[in-house]
Design a protein around this motif. Structure first.
Motif, PDB file in Angstrom:
ATOM      1  N   HIS A   8      48.574  44.680  40.959  1.00 19.65           N
ATOM      2  CA  HIS A   8      47.748  43.203  41.492  1.00 19.65           C
ATOM      3  C   HIS A   8      48.068  42.418  42.633  1.00 19.65           C
ATOM      4  O   HIS A   8      46.862  42.274  43.470  1.00 19.65           O
ATOM      5  CB  HIS A   8      48.905  41.935  40.835  1.00 19.65           C
ATOM      6  CG  HIS A   8      48.525  40.812  41.129  1.00 19.65           C
ATOM      7  ND1 HIS A   8      47.056  40.343  40.450  1.00 19.65           N
ATOM      8  CD2 HIS A   8      49.466  39.176  42.111  1.00 19.65           C
ATOM      9  CE1 HIS A   8      47.596  38.746  40.291  1.00 19.65           C
ATOM     10  NE2 HIS A   8      47.942  38.647  41.308  1.00 19.65           N
ATOM     11  N   ARG A  52      45.511  44.847  44.920  1.00 20.46           N
ATOM     12  CA  ARG A  52      44.233  43.944  44.655  1.00 20.46           C
ATOM     13  C   ARG A  52      43.425  42.953  45.283  1.00 20.46           C
ATOM     14  O   ARG A  52      42.318  43.163  45.657  1.00 20.46           O
ATOM     15  CB  ARG A  52      44.315  44.132  43.257  1.00 20.46           C
ATOM     16  CG  ARG A  52      42.608  43.889  42.469  1.00 20.46           C
ATOM     17  CD  ARG A  52      42.455  44.031  40.959  1.00 20.46           C
ATOM     18  NE  ARG A  52      43.938  42.730  40.654  1.00 20.46           N
ATOM     19  CZ  ARG A  52      44.548  42.872  39.035  1.00 20.46           C
ATOM     20  NH1 ARG A  52      43.589  43.515  38.195  1.00 20.46           N
ATOM     21  NH2 ARG A  52      44.490  41.225  38.422  1.00 20.46           N
ATOM     22  N   THR A  53      43.947  41.970  45.793  1.00 19.73           N
ATOM     23  CA  THR A  53      43.819  40.914  46.352  1.00 19.73           C
ATOM     24  C   THR A  53      43.566  40.827  47.299  1.00 19.73           C
ATOM     25  O   THR A  53      42.558  40.359  47.812  1.00 19.73           O
ATOM     26  CB  THR A  53      45.581  40.021  46.362  1.00 19.73           C
ATOM     27  OG1 THR A  53      45.959  39.160  45.121  1.00 19.73           O
ATOM     28  CG2 THR A  53      44.479  38.307  46.963  1.00 19.73           C
ATOM     29  N   ALA A  94      40.133  42.727  47.167  1.00 23.11           N
ATOM     30  CA  ALA A  94      39.190  41.470  46.414  1.00 23.11           C
ATOM     31  C   ALA A  94      39.277  40.986  47.328  1.00 23.11           C
ATOM     32  O   ALA A  94      37.604  40.181  47.292  1.00 23.11           O
ATOM     33  CB  ALA A  94      39.784  40.682  44.913  1.00 23.11           C
ATOM     34  N   LYS A 105      36.044  42.287  49.436  1.00 29.43           N
ATOM     35  CA  LYS A 105      34.758  42.609  48.810  1.00 29.43           C
ATOM     36  C   LYS A 105      33.776  41.392  48.909  1.00 29.43           C
ATOM     37  O   LYS A 105      32.669  41.461  48.454  1.00 29.43           O
ATOM     38  CB  LYS A 105      34.651  42.807  47.353  1.00 29.43           C
ATOM     39  CG  LYS A 105      33.742  43.104  46.369  1.00 29.43           C
ATOM     40  CD  LYS A 105      34.016  43.584  45.192  1.00 29.43           C
ATOM     41  CE  LYS A 105      32.702  44.522  44.016  1.00 29.43           C
ATOM     42  NZ  LYS A 105      31.956  42.869  44.145  1.00 29.43           N
ATOM     43  N   THR A 106      34.283  40.198  48.616  1.00 26.25           N
ATOM     44  CA  THR A 106      33.647  39.205  48.355  1.00 26.25           C
ATOM     45  C   THR A 106      33.102  38.994  49.177  1.00 26.25           C
ATOM     46  O   THR A 106      32.023  38.351  49.712  1.00 26.25           O
ATOM     47  CB  THR A 106      34.668  37.458  48.232  1.00 26.25           C
ATOM     48  OG1 THR A 106      35.257  38.576  47.398  1.00 26.25           O
ATOM     49  CG2 THR A 106      33.627  36.459  48.034  1.00 26.25           C
TER      50      THR A 106
END
Length: 374
Positions: free
Chosen positions: A162, A165-166, A169, A172-173
């Motif tokens: 988790h 992944r933050t 992410a 990617k954003t």
């Protein structure tokens, strides 16, 4: 490892019991032969009393067995006795061996359940304390620790996934936004990507350090804990001044035994944690070192919000933070106290966390004391 098939333990114990019984019976019969038959003469001379007195006809002499007669009667019966002892030893030994090995059967069933993945099973051997009971209790304790360790590793893997992944992410954003809006200023994008990448690197390094601490084999040296505290405070003093905090240190020479590098990492983590999780303004951090018998004690206290004792107990778990599992700008990865706990256990020390009376956290570390300098 492939092994050749052999006799079962129960059969070997049965043969041992029967063999010992046969040996004891043979020795007993030998004692009877030596101490009884040795006094019987080969030929017994019986005087003819009637002939000496001149009476006729002479009375037949009484029958007195000789050694040969007793031997002829004793040997067959002794052989039959040994045969009966052998049968009794085999049957009785098989039953006794089965009763003696019954606890091992329960332990074997438990190990097979563990091999199938069932760590919740316990033997729970009843009865009085003996070698088998100690073995079963040790096995239950090992299963409990193994189950807790596996559960901890599963939680760690889930939390690590988790946390990692933050930043991915977020990256990617940001890239999606930049791709959809090409004229957008790239300097702001690069700055944000740099911050996200820096956080991901710090998190990865903390995970690697935590993994090394799990299986670490340290070289123990004599060290002065007060000097390590001084170095850690000097390293983190700019951060404390930037946040408007004061750091007070106390204590004198405190000899300890351990790895200087790891103890320094431990101290830096504690002081950094005390600085980051503190009051927004006018906060303080107090660091104290002192010898206490066979221990060297390091104490770190800080001001801050009032903590629930139930939350404090979980702070040594990976990714657990005093303000929950949602990281702020300075909350870190939630691995500081987890790494401290691993390092302390590697040094055969103890770690104690208690909430402060007026808020904040009180952390006490006990490490093996070293020799005092002359």
């Amino acid at each position: 490892m492939a092994r050749a098939p052999g006799l079962s333990v129960r059969l070997r114990l049965t043969l041992s019991y029967a063999g010992f019984l046969m040996l004891a019976g043979t020795l007993l019969l030998a004692v009877v032969w030596v101490f009884l038959l040795r006094y019987v003469p080969e030929v017994i001379a019986v005087p003819n009393v009637a002939r000496q007195q001149g009476t006729w006809p002479a009375a037949p002499p009484p029958f007195i067995p000789t050694r040969s007669d007793l031997q002829a009667a004793f040997v067959p019966k002794a052989l039959w006795a040994l045969v009966l002892l052998l049968l009794f030893g085999l049957v009785g030994g098989w039953i006794l061996a089965g009763r003696m090995l019954a606890p091992l059967v329960r332990i074997r069933r438990a190990t097979r359940l563990v091999m199938d993945g069932s760590l919740a099973h316990r033997i729970e051997m009843d009865g009085r304390n003996d070698e088998f009971r100690e073995l079963a209790d040790s096995f239950d304790a090992m299963l409990a620790r193994l189950e807790a360790h596996v559960a901890e590793q599963e939680r760690f893997a889930a939390n690590a996934s988790h946390e990692l992944r933050t930043p991915l992410a977020i990256t990617k954003t940001l890239l999606d936004v930049a791709r959809s809006d090409p004229p957008h200023d790239s300097r702001e994008l690069i700055e944000r990507l740099f911050l996200v990448n820096t956080r991901a690197i710090e998190l990865t390094e903390a995970l690697l350090l935590l993994g090394r601490a799990e299986r670490l084999s340290i070289t123990r040296e004599e060290l002065d804990l007060s000097l390590i505290v001084e170095e850690a405070v000097e390293t983190l003093l700019p951060l404390a001044e930037h946040r408007g905090l004061t750091i007070d240190t106390s204590g004198g020479v405190t000899p300890a035994v351990g790895s200087p590098t790891l103890v320094l990492q431990l101290t830096i983590n504690l002081v950094h944690n005390a600085i980051v999780h503190n009051r927004p303004e006018a906060g303080s951090v107090r660091v104290d070192v002192r010898p206490d018998g066979t221990d060297a004690v390091l104490t770190v206290e800080n001001t801050g919000p009032i903590l629930d004792p139930r939350l404090v107990v979980t702070l040594t778990e990976p990714f657990q933070r005093g303000t929950g599992r949602i990281a702020g700008d300075q909350a870190g990865a939630g691995l500081g106290l987890a790494i401290v706990d691993r390092i302390v256990r590697t040094h055969d020390g103890t770690l104690s966390l208690t909430p402060g009376d007026g808020g904040g956290l009180h952390v006490s570390v006990r490490l093996p004391a070293g020799r005092r300098p002359s």
